[in-house]
Design a protein around this motif. Structure first.
Motif, PDB file in Angstrom:
ATOM      1  N   GLU A  19       0.801  -1.229   0.000  1.00 21.10           N
ATOM      2  CA  GLU A  19       0.000   0.000   0.000  1.00 21.10           C
ATOM      3  C   GLU A  19       0.838   1.285   0.000  1.00 21.10           C
ATOM      4  OE1 GLU A  19      -2.818  -0.600   3.244  1.00 21.10           O
ATOM      5  OE2 GLU A  19      -4.263  -1.461   1.811  1.00 21.10           O
ATOM      6  N   ARG A  20       2.052   1.223   0.515  1.00 19.99           N
ATOM      7  CA  ARG A  20       2.906   2.434   0.488  1.00 19.99           C
ATOM      8  C   ARG A  20       3.419   2.729  -0.909  1.00 19.99           C
ATOM      9  NH1 ARG A  20       7.863   2.424   3.710  1.00 19.99           N
ATOM     10  NH2 ARG A  20       7.711   4.693   3.661  1.00 19.99           N
ATOM     11  N   CYS A  60       6.466   6.873  -7.875  1.00 20.34           N
ATOM     12  CA  CYS A  60       5.524   6.290  -6.903  1.00 20.34           C
ATOM     13  C   CYS A  60       5.311   7.247  -5.740  1.00 20.34           C
ATOM     14  CB  CYS A  60       6.041   4.955  -6.390  1.00 20.34           C
ATOM     15  SG  CYS A  60       5.908   3.628  -7.603  1.00 20.34           S
ATOM     16  N   TYR A  61       6.404   7.889  -5.313  1.00 18.02           N
ATOM     17  CA  TYR A  61       6.328   8.827  -4.198  1.00 18.02           C
ATOM     18  C   TYR A  61       5.347   9.949  -4.503  1.00 18.02           C
ATOM     19  CZ  TYR A  61       7.854  11.619  -0.255  1.00 18.02           C
ATOM     20  OH  TYR A  61       7.878  12.336   0.910  1.00 18.02           O
ATOM     21  N   ARG A 115      -2.636   1.715  -9.498  1.00 16.48           N
ATOM     22  CA  ARG A 115      -2.105   3.028  -9.890  1.00 16.48           C
ATOM     23  C   ARG A 115      -1.120   2.806 -11.030  1.00 16.48           C
ATOM     24  NH1 ARG A 115      -5.683   3.833  -6.758  1.00 16.48           N
ATOM     25  NH2 ARG A 115      -5.649   5.026  -4.808  1.00 16.48           N
ATOM     26  N   GLU A 149      -1.161  10.184  -1.321  1.00 21.31           N
ATOM     27  CA  GLU A 149      -1.618   9.277  -0.267  1.00 21.31           C
ATOM     28  C   GLU A 149      -3.125   9.467  -0.068  1.00 21.31           C
ATOM     29  OE1 GLU A 149       2.253   8.742   2.640  1.00 21.31           O
ATOM     30  OE2 GLU A 149       0.768  10.256   3.162  1.00 21.31           O
ATOM     31  N   PRO A 178      -2.734   8.155   5.576  1.00 16.31           N
ATOM     32  CA  PRO A 178      -1.304   8.250   5.872  1.00 16.31           C
ATOM     33  C   PRO A 178      -0.577   6.946   5.529  1.00 16.31           C
ATOM     34  CG  PRO A 178      -2.600   9.156   7.673  1.00 16.31           C
ATOM     35  CD  PRO A 178      -3.584   8.526   6.716  1.00 16.31           C
ATOM     36  N   GLY A 179       0.428   7.050   4.677  1.00 14.17           N
ATOM     37  CA  GLY A 179       1.215   5.875   4.294  1.00 14.17           C
ATOM     38  C   GLY A 179       0.549   4.971   3.271  1.00 14.17           C
ATOM     39  N   VAL A 180      -0.620   5.323   2.788  1.00 19.54           N
ATOM     40  CA  VAL A 180      -1.334   4.477   1.819  1.00 19.54           C
ATOM     41  C   VAL A 180      -1.515   5.224   0.495  1.00 19.54           C
ATOM     42  CG1 VAL A 180      -3.466   3.209   1.293  1.00 19.54           C
ATOM     43  CG2 VAL A 180      -2.561   3.223   3.624  1.00 19.54           C
ATOM     44  N   ARG A 181      -0.776   4.804  -0.512  1.00 23.17           N
ATOM     45  CA  ARG A 181      -0.940   5.382  -1.858  1.00 23.17           C
ATOM     46  C   ARG A 181      -1.877   4.534  -2.704  1.00 23.17           C
ATOM     47  NH1 ARG A 181       3.940   6.403  -0.123  1.00 23.17           N
ATOM     48  NH2 ARG A 181       4.582   8.579  -0.127  1.00 23.17           N
ATOM     49  N   CYS A 182      -1.881   3.235  -2.437  1.00 23.44           N
ATOM     50  CA  CYS A 182      -2.753   2.333  -3.190  1.00 23.44           C
ATOM     51  C   CYS A 182      -3.368   1.320  -2.229  1.00 23.44           C
ATOM     52  CB  CYS A 182      -1.944   1.614  -4.283  1.00 23.44           C
ATOM     53  SG  CYS A 182      -2.963   0.542  -5.325  1.00 23.44           S
TER      54      CYS A 182
END
Ligand code: AR6
Length: 209
Positions: free
Chosen positions: A59-60, A83-84, A101, A88, A91-95
């Motif tokens: 998820e990060r 990716c960065y 993504r 988000e 917090p700490g979850v991009r996907c």
């Protein structure tokens, strides 16, 4: 259209990981093929730029072990930077698990990387649904980006502990549902055992119809 699988020992079509690679080909629909290949997904390429590989991420989305680690190493540090930049959602979850993504592929032979997060088999409330969502959302994002050739690894079948046979049925049947939007969907599988499971399950799932 015949749905009988053609076993081949050598791929001679668009896949340029072709020479000597072990593979099996199945019809998904009148206009789309499923190819199951043994190999390293970081080396996968086709002779078109409408292509992507799928990264079994977390998820990060900032890298990890397994295929994710190999994909980040092969793509180079620009992939982590891209990716960065993915916002988000928590917090700490991009996907979140089951979503997807897209980023460029940078130094990979593949043009794009679709990052998805499969379920952790032992802790997900509904691992079947989450795994199907990973496939569906990867294909949806691919379609939105006009991708016609896409390669999946065995999502969740490594660190995340999903049983191979169940994962194969979910992966293959979900891909079958959305196959009309693609020319070719590939699985690129690293190990002999998992490759054999996938070929056997593809015969079961795709010959049922
Ligand atoms: N090409 C194709 N398949 C590969 C490759 C490769 N280069 N390397 C490994 N595999 P895993 P998951 C296979 O663990 O279970 C990461 O740390 C591997 O043998 O990569 O979804 C992420 O950051 C297995 O069959 O993904 C996450 O934290 C399959 O790819 C977590 O692992 C998937 O194994 C995701 O776990």
């Amino acid at each position: 259209a015949s749905s009988s699988p053609t076993r081949i020992s050598r791929l001679t079509t668009v896949s340029s990981m072709a020479s000597g690679v072990e593979g099996a080909v199945f019809n998904l629909s009148d206009s789309s093929l499923l190819k199951i290949l043994k190999g390293d997904i970081t080396k996968w390429s086709v002779d078109t730029s409408s292509d992507a590989i799928v990264n079994p991420a977390n998820e990060r989305m900032l890298g990890g072990g397994g295929a994710d680690g190999a994909i980040h190493r092969a793509a180079g540090p620009q992939l982590r930077a891209a990716c960065y930049e993915v916002p988000e959602v928590l917090p700490g979850v991009r996907c979140p698990t089951g979503e997807a993504r897209i980023t460029p592929g940078f130094n990979l032979p593949a043009s794009r990387v679709i990052h998805t997060v499969g379920p952790v088999y032992d802790s997900d409330v509904n691992p079947k649904e989450s795994l199907a969502n990973s496939y569906k959302n990867s294909l949806r994002v691919a379609k939105e980006n006009n991708i016609k050739y896409i390669a999946f690894p065995a999502i969740s079948c490594g660190v995340y502990g999903y049983p191979f046979d169940e994962a194969a049925v979910i992966g293959i049947s979900t891909i079958k549902q959305f196959s009309n939007d693609f020319k070719e969907v590939h699985f690129v599988l690293f190990a002999d055992d998992i490759y054999s499971v996938w070929v056997n399950k593809a015969k079961e799932v795709l010959q049922k119809a």
